[in-house]
Design an enzyme around this catalytic site. Structure first.
Site, PDB file in Angstrom:
ATOM      1  N   ASP A 161       0.837  -1.195   0.000  1.00 12.78           N
ATOM      2  CA  ASP A 161       0.000   0.000   0.000  1.00 12.78           C
ATOM      3  C   ASP A 161       0.875   1.249   0.000  1.00 12.78           C
ATOM      4  O   ASP A 161       2.045   1.219   0.385  1.00 12.78           O
ATOM      5  CB  ASP A 161      -0.944   0.013   1.203  1.00 12.78           C
ATOM      6  CG  ASP A 161      -0.217   0.083   2.548  1.00 12.78           C
ATOM      7  OD1 ASP A 161       0.814  -0.631   2.703  1.00 12.78           O
ATOM      8  OD2 ASP A 161      -0.664   0.828   3.438  1.00 12.78           O
ATOM      9  N   GLU A 193       0.238  -0.977   5.936  1.00 12.09           N
ATOM     10  CA  GLU A 193       1.326  -0.427   6.749  1.00 12.09           C
ATOM     11  C   GLU A 193       1.215   1.072   6.904  1.00 12.09           C
ATOM     12  O   GLU A 193       1.492   1.623   7.977  1.00 12.09           O
ATOM     13  CB  GLU A 193       2.680  -0.792   6.125  1.00 12.09           C
ATOM     14  CG  GLU A 193       3.886  -0.522   7.023  1.00 12.09           C
ATOM     15  CD  GLU A 193       4.419   0.903   6.948  1.00 12.09           C
ATOM     16  OE1 GLU A 193       5.193   1.295   7.838  1.00 12.09           O
ATOM     17  OE2 GLU A 193       4.054   1.645   5.995  1.00 12.09           O
TER      18      GLU A 193
END
Length: 412
Positions: free
Chosen positions: A109, A169
């Site tokens: 991400d 994250e």
């Protein structure tokens, strides 16, 4: 050997220059792979975008490394999918098989929303690439996988390798954390493919606390009957001062009330207020001290109430003996590659914090060289990719256990 980490002498037999040369010969393909992943935008929380990026990564991984020996997928309707891939040890009869993995942590991400590339597309110039999400951290993933692929192609023995791909994250790993901790529990070492800090590897990271302070007062007319009220905003202001006073620059502890809200109208004594507070600490002792500060908050007006929620989003990653040993190993490999590596402590946190809290040997910052993380100027040094890929592969390879070694006698 410290905490199972091979000493710098373990690098002598590795063909590091040949590994780097092979990767340099494939650098154009590495850059093409990074460009392809950057062009698949994957902001945290956008499931369709995350799934598209993960699908591309899985196909690319299989093309370079072949199918994983085991694979797990853990999906969440809000955050996306965690993938855990195990690749069995290689090396043949001259090596023993220690099934405990060396774990590679990588998130797919980014902080960039879909449409960012329309304004800031991938662009190469003078060995650099403008690459939203490339520095943090798709470049690290590309380097790591190419490094492993190079070692396999050259017949360099590798231990069992576990690749953990996570989708959240950038928002604190709320879904991934237990899967990361489970994947790392049996690890011999954990390597984090997050970006380097001005080229330096990261051997310490701050712990991060995210706290909310909710204050309830009593509303009243601020002109007709102010004494009947208990101002939540007044209490909030006092709390901010108390919390900010708990910062300690010498200990690299910061406490920041970054968002404050409350009240309804200027002529009403505020009945409610809320503070959102970010805390950074570099030791468990400082974390305990800050916990005590939050626990000690009391309203000046006894009619008001203070409630604290939240907690430590990521534990501290301290520079333990095993972390220092990991850096010493990397530095020795760097010398073989003609690189003088440095280490640094940083204020940001990563998924490596979770592994460090388990007491494991961890080394962070093994990803892309560049700069501008989370900024419009994010860029990647493309010329550094082959050497950094070789560095990570070399670290992994030192954990392959030669038959008859002390490690075999200890763990065999």
């Amino acid at each position: 050997m410290i905490a199972g980490v091979p000493g710098p002498e373990a690098v002598a037999a590795l063909p590091m220059v040949g590994l780097a040369d092979w990767l340099d010969g494939h650098s154009a393909r590495m850059v093409d792979d990074l460009a392809a992943l950057v062009r698949i935008e994957s902001p945290s929380g956008d499931l369709a975008a995350l799934d598209a990026c993960l699908g591309a990564i899985m196909n690319w991984l299989e093309g370079l490394l072949g199918p994983a020996d085991t694979a797990e997928r853990h999906s969440d309707a809000e955050f996306g999918t965690v993938v855990v891939l195990d690749y069995a040890a290689t090396g043949g009869a001259g090596f023993v098989s220690d099934t405990r993995p060396v774990v590679l942590l990588a998130h797919y991400d980014t902080v960039w929303g879909v449409g960012t590339l329309a304004d800031r597309p991938w662009r190469e110039s003078r060995g650099r690439a403008q690459a939203p999400g490339g520095f943090d951290m798709k470049g690290g993933l590309v380097q790591a996988v190419w490094g492993l692929a190079a070692a396999r192609r050259l017949g360099i023995a590798l231990p069992t390798v576990r690749i953990v791909l996570t989708p959240d994250e950038e928002i604190g790993s709320p879904f991934s954390r237990p899967w990361i901790e489970r994947a790392c529990a049996s690890a011999r070492a954990v390597l984090v493919a997050e970006s380097a800090a001005n080229g330096a590897l990261k051997t310490a990271r701050s712990g991060v606390g995210l706290f909310r302070v909710q204050i309830d007062g009593i509303a009243s007319h601020s002109g007709l009957e102010p004494e009947a009220g208990a101002s939540a905003i007044d209490e909030a202001a006092r709390v901010v001062l108390e919390l900010h006073a708990a910062s300690n620059p010498d200990a690299r502890t910061s406490v920041n009330a970054g968002i404050i809200s409350g009240g309804t109208r200027p002529n009403v004594v505020a009945a409610h207020a809320v503070l959102d507070v970010d805390v950074r600490v570099t030791s468990a002792a400082e974390a305990a001290r800050i916990d005590a500060v939050f626990e000690s908050l009391v309203p000046r007006d006894p009619r008001a109430r203070i409630a604290v929620s939240g907690g430590w989003n990521r534990p501290v990653m301290e520079r333990t003996a095993s972390v220092a040993a990991m850096f010493a190993l990397a530095a020795a490999l760097g010398e073989r590659l003609g690189e003088h590596l440095e280490e640094v402590a940083v204020g940001g946190a990563s998924d490596g914090n979770f592994a460090a809290a388990l007491g494991l040997p961890v080394l962070d910052g093994l990803g892309a060289v560049g700069g501008g993380a989370h900024s419009a100027d994010e860029w990647v040094d493309l010329s550094a990719m082959p050497v950094r890929a070789a560095l990570l592969a070399g670290i992994v390879a030192t954990f392959a256990t030669p038959a008859g070694s002390d490690t075999e006698m200890k763990y065999g």
